[in-house]
Design an enzyme around this catalytic site. Structure first.
Site, short mmCIF file in Angstrom:
data_model
loop_
_atom_site.label_atom_id
_atom_site.label_comp_id
_atom_site.label_asym_id
_atom_site.label_seq_id
_atom_site.Cartn_x
_atom_site.Cartn_y
_atom_site.Cartn_z
N LYS A 146 0.70 -1.24 0.09
CA LYS A 146 0.02 0.18 -0.12
C LYS A 146 0.89 1.30 -0.12
O LYS A 146 0.52 2.33 -0.69
CB LYS A 146 -0.76 0.02 1.14
CG LYS A 146 -1.97 -1.02 0.88
CD LYS A 146 -2.82 -1.24 2.47
CE LYS A 146 -3.84 -2.38 2.13
NZ LYS A 146 -4.52 -2.72 3.36
N GLN A 200 -4.78 -1.44 9.66
CA GLN A 200 -4.64 -2.77 8.86
C GLN A 200 -5.17 -3.84 9.94
O GLN A 200 -4.90 -3.84 11.04
CB GLN A 200 -3.16 -2.98 8.84
CG GLN A 200 -2.95 -4.26 8.11
CD GLN A 200 -3.27 -4.31 6.76
OE1 GLN A 200 -3.22 -3.47 5.84
NE2 GLN A 200 -3.68 -5.34 6.16
N ASP A 240 -10.95 3.11 4.36
CA ASP A 240 -11.48 1.83 3.83
C ASP A 240 -13.01 1.82 4.01
O ASP A 240 -13.44 0.56 3.57
CB ASP A 240 -10.90 1.04 5.30
CG ASP A 240 -9.71 0.14 4.91
OD1 ASP A 240 -9.37 -0.11 3.57
OD2 ASP A 240 -9.08 -0.56 5.82
#
Ligand code: NAP
Length: 276
Positions: free
Chosen positions: A50, A94, A117
């Site tokens: 990422k 994460q 997200d």
């Protein structure tokens, strides 16, 4: 019929090119903060890719590595600092988190306008209400892949196997918003092969290697394979038996090289949106 492979790598590369152009015209650099708690090897790899992807399109990345035994209160403080940092437009926590931390509590502390997200309940609500917000990256990317085959999905029957908050549920909402008739299947669904065989669009997100066989698939269906299953030899396989299903499908995503590359590209897209 032998279906075409949907080239997620190429479609993601086109999207990244577009995003690089957008970033080059902005007066400020978008910034993404990635929080990694502990050192789970798979998470380390995901975070690394990422961050690399951010650099390539001109997004600043801020990595926050926190010890595996951090208390929930301290993690929430870190999130709060990022919430109020003007250089940070997007925050990604994460997952999975170590067992003593509650992912829902932590996600709910992220400023919804930095929740790239798309997992904060406010963004889930915005998706259901068809309001502007952040759409989770993997379903967003999967929809782009479906639309690369057929733009207008009106009236098609879509079957999604999986009902997770991360993928299955938002995918269902997106396809409903495209005027599909959506069936959401899961581990308690009866006669799953028969149900799938009626789908014009079949999206599979379970995590069971090659579960979906050719006789589960209608001739000419569009098949999206979200599953990632690492084999003993280290290779990746999807949830769909690609070799046999591609003989029936109109178009199908391979694993690797299908949905995966779209997830990161859509994370970049969401981060730029957060900075605008
Ligand atoms: P998850 O939270 O474990 O959800 C799995 C879903 O599959 C659940 O809804 C479960 O049903 C259903 N299921 C399990 N066994 C089943 C069976 N035998 N028949 C029918 N349904 C069954 O997983 P997830 O986060 O949605 O991810 C799913 C897969 O996609 C994983 O392989 C993951 O690695 C992959 N993934 C890939 C990407 C990417 O970027 N390519 C991103 C996210 C996820 P119940 O709800 O009834 O338990």
């Amino acid at each position: 019929m032998s279906g075409a492979l949907i080239d997620g790598k190429a479609i993601a590369a086109d999207l990244r090119k577009e995003l690089t152009e957008t970033v080059s015209k902005l007066s400020k650099k978008p910034g993404l903060a990635v929080i990694l708690v502990g050192n789970d090897p798979a998470s380390e790899v995901y975070v690394g890719s990422k961050i690399k992807a951010c650099e390539k399109v001109g997004i600043l990345s801020f990595e926050r590595r926190l010890p595996a035994d951090i208390s929930e209160a301290d993690l929430l403080k870190e999130i709060e600092l990022l919430n109020t940092d003007d250089a940070v437009h997007g925050i990604l926590l994460q997952l999975p988190l170590p067992d003593h931390l509650d992912a829902n509590t932590c996600i709910q502390h992220i400023n919804p306008d930095k929740d790239v997200d798309g997992l904060h309940p406010l963004n889930t609500g915005r998706l259901v209400a068809e309001l502007d917000g952040f759409v989770p990256c993997t379903p967003q990317g999967s929809l782009m892949l479906i639309k690369s085959v057929q733009e207008d999905l009106t009236g098609l029957h879509a079957v999604i196997i999986g009902r997770s908050l991360l993928f299955g549920k938002p995918m269902g909402q997106l396809l409903l918003s495209e005027n599909c008739t959506v069936t959401q299947a899961h581990s308690k669904t009866r006669d799953l092969p028969k149900l799938c065989a009626r789908a014009d669009i079949l999206v599979v997100a379970v995590g069971r290697s090659e579960m979906v066989k050719a006789d589960w698939v209608k001739d000419g269906a569009i098949v999206i394979d979200v599953g990632i299953n690492r084999q003993e030899d280290g290779k990746l396989k999807g949830d769909v038996a690609l070799d046999e299903v591609k003989e029936k499908a109109r178009a199908i995503t391979p694993v690797p090289g299908g949905v995966g590359p779209m997830t990161i590209a859509c994370l970049l897209k969401n981060t730029i949106k957060a900075a605008l």
